[in-house]
Design an enzyme around this catalytic site. Structure first.
Site, short mmCIF file in Angstrom:
data_model
loop_
_atom_site.label_atom_id
_atom_site.label_comp_id
_atom_site.label_asym_id
_atom_site.label_seq_id
_atom_site.Cartn_x
_atom_site.Cartn_y
_atom_site.Cartn_z
N ARG A 173 0.84 -1.22 0.00
CA ARG A 173 0.00 0.00 0.00
C ARG A 173 0.86 1.25 0.00
NH1 ARG A 173 -4.09 0.33 4.67
NH2 ARG A 173 -4.75 2.23 3.61
N ASN B 55 -8.29 9.17 6.96
CA ASN B 55 -7.29 8.65 6.01
C ASN B 55 -5.91 8.59 6.64
OD1 ASN B 55 -9.42 8.60 4.30
ND2 ASN B 55 -8.83 10.41 3.13
N HIS C 238 -7.21 7.84 12.54
CA HIS C 238 -6.76 6.45 12.37
C HIS C 238 -5.25 6.35 12.14
CE1 HIS C 238 -11.13 5.40 11.01
NE2 HIS C 238 -11.01 5.38 12.32
N CYS D 226 12.96 -1.80 15.10
CA CYS D 226 13.20 -0.53 15.79
C CYS D 226 14.70 -0.22 15.77
CB CYS D 226 12.70 -0.63 17.23
SG CYS D 226 13.09 0.81 18.23
N GLY E 21 -16.73 11.89 1.32
CA GLY E 21 -16.10 10.63 0.91
C GLY E 21 -15.92 9.60 2.00
N THR E 22 -16.94 9.48 2.86
CA THR E 22 -16.85 8.43 3.88
C THR E 22 -18.18 7.72 4.02
OG1 THR E 22 -16.45 7.92 6.22
CG2 THR E 22 -17.27 10.15 5.74
N ASN F 130 -20.69 12.88 -1.61
CA ASN F 130 -20.43 11.45 -1.82
C ASN F 130 -21.27 10.99 -3.01
OD1 ASN F 130 -20.27 8.54 -1.47
ND2 ASN F 130 -19.57 8.98 0.61
P1 NAD Z 1 -14.93 3.47 2.85
O1 NAD Z 1 -14.13 2.70 1.86
O2 NAD Z 1 -15.77 2.69 3.81
O3 NAD Z 1 -15.90 4.46 2.07
C1 NAD Z 1 -15.44 5.24 1.02
C2 NAD Z 1 -16.53 6.22 0.65
O4 NAD Z 1 -16.04 7.10 -0.34
C3 NAD Z 1 -17.80 5.58 0.09
O5 NAD Z 1 -18.92 6.14 0.74
C4 NAD Z 1 -17.77 5.98 -1.39
O6 NAD Z 1 -19.08 6.14 -1.91
C5 NAD Z 1 -17.04 7.28 -1.31
N1 NAD Z 1 -16.38 7.69 -2.55
C6 NAD Z 1 -15.81 6.93 -3.51
N2 NAD Z 1 -15.28 7.69 -4.46
C7 NAD Z 1 -15.52 8.98 -4.10
C8 NAD Z 1 -15.22 10.23 -4.67
N3 NAD Z 1 -14.54 10.34 -5.82
N4 NAD Z 1 -15.62 11.36 -4.03
C9 NAD Z 1 -16.31 11.28 -2.86
N5 NAD Z 1 -16.62 10.11 -2.28
C10 NAD Z 1 -16.23 8.98 -2.89
O7 NAD Z 1 -13.91 4.43 3.61
P2 NAD Z 1 -14.12 5.28 4.94
O8 NAD Z 1 -15.51 5.73 5.10
O9 NAD Z 1 -13.00 6.23 4.96
O10 NAD Z 1 -13.96 4.24 6.12
C11 NAD Z 1 -13.03 3.31 6.13
C12 NAD Z 1 -12.04 3.65 7.17
O11 NAD Z 1 -11.74 2.51 7.86
C13 NAD Z 1 -10.78 4.14 6.57
O12 NAD Z 1 -10.69 5.51 6.55
C14 NAD Z 1 -9.74 3.56 7.40
O13 NAD Z 1 -9.01 4.52 8.12
C15 NAD Z 1 -10.50 2.73 8.36
N6 NAD Z 1 -9.81 1.57 8.75
C16 NAD Z 1 -8.67 1.18 8.12
C17 NAD Z 1 -7.96 0.16 8.61
C18 NAD Z 1 -6.66 -0.21 8.00
O14 NAD Z 1 -6.32 0.16 6.92
N7 NAD Z 1 -5.87 -0.92 8.69
C19 NAD Z 1 -8.41 -0.51 9.67
C20 NAD Z 1 -9.57 -0.11 10.27
C21 NAD Z 1 -10.29 0.93 9.80
#
Ligand code: NAD
Length: 244
Positions: A71, A103, A120, A149, A192-193, A218
């Site tokens: 990633r 993010n 996060h 480390c 975008g969430t 969104n």
């Molecule tokens: P998500 O993937 O659940 O949702 C993404 C959203 O973005 C959707 O609603 C989609 O419709 C929207 N979208 C897509 N393209 C778009 C665009 N061009 N413009 C606007 N919106 C758009 O992501 P989220 O809501 O951020 O939640 C997921 C979270 O979970 C992450 O942010 C992450 O931090 C977290 N998480 C990550 C981990 C990890 O990576 N280890 C672990 C746990 C939780």
């Protein structure tokens, strides 16, 4: 309908002094960073329990780090998109703003955001669980997996919040301070969430209060859509520049 909503959103934003902005994976989608829960998102291809939990890391740190290394390498060269720049412009234009992002990338910072609370954590930091030391680390790909480390030689982990872990306390404090100072924000923007975490829904609703305006950007309907006063349905990189 959409033009009318855009215009109303523009007016509310222009009149606002206090602004809470909440972003999720969708704000970085147009930069080429995959989202999580979309049909083509990361969680459709990977099991989060195998790559994003403390148990997975304890069982197989190499596999977890390989996933993060991939990633990081994919994210290494991505650039902020017009949505990130518009958010930064809003932050500079308004008297009092707080940017809360879920993010782990640093595209808000790259776009010039003066502040971003990463609830996060950051994919560009490592943390030594033994010493509690957080270090910036932008190497991608990493020369050694799993990385160690530099002082104690133990395994370090990505400084991100995994499933089952507590969210960042310093960011909670900042959000609570912002909310405590204002009671309510004039405008809350949720961009975008999926808003699938209860704290995101709760903070957004609390900040909107009785008199604020909640604007969602969104392409899809999400957990926060029913609470939104204005839902601008479309990509953030197209809609946000029209608002700012
Ligand atoms: P998500 O993937 O659940 O949702 C993404 C959203 O973005 C959707 O609603 C989609 O419709 C929207 N979208 C897509 N393209 C778009 C665009 N061009 N413009 C606007 N919106 C758009 O992501 P989220 O809501 O951020 O939640 C997921 C979270 O979970 C992450 O942010 C992450 O931090 C977290 N998480 C990550 C981990 C990890 O990576 N280890 C672990 C746990 C939780």
């Amino acid at each position: 309908m959409r033009d009318g909503q855009l215009q109303t959103a523009r007016e509310r934003l222009a009149a606002a002094n206090t602004l809470l902005i909440v972003t999720g994976a969708g704000v970085s989608a147009e930069s080429g960073v995959p989202t999580f829960r979309d049909p083509k998102g990361l969680w459709s291809r990977f099991d989060p329990m195998k790559v994003a939990t403390p148990e997975a890391f304890a069982a197989n740190p190499k596999a977890v780090w390989e996933w993060y290394d991939a990633r990081r390498t994919q994210m290494r060269d991505v650039k902020p998109n017009p949505a990130h720049f518009a958010v930064a412009e809003l932050q500079r234009a308004k008297a009092d703003t707080y940017l809360l992002t879920q993010n782990v990338d640093d595209l808000h910072e790259q776009a010039g955001s003066p502040q971003a609370g990463h609830i996060h954590g950051s994919i560009w930091e490592t943390r030594c669980p033994a010493e509690g030391v957080v270090r910036p680390d932008r190497r991608a790909p990493l020369p050694e997996i799993p990385p160690k480390c530099e002082t104690c030689g133990g395994l370090v982990r990505p400084n991100v919040v995994w499933f089952g872990e507590l969210i960042r306390e310093d960011v909670i404090d900042e959000v609570e301070t912002f909310l405590g100072r204002h009671g309510e924000a004039d405008v809350v923007m949720v961009i975008g969430t999926e808003a699938s975490f209860h704290y995101i829904l709760s903070w957004a609703n609390q900040a909107r209060g009785a008199s604020g305006t909640l604007i969602e950007i969104n392409p899809s309907v999400t957990g926060i859509t029913p609470a939104a006063d204005i839902h601008l349905q479309g990509p953030a990189g197209e809609i946000l520049p029209q608002l700012v």
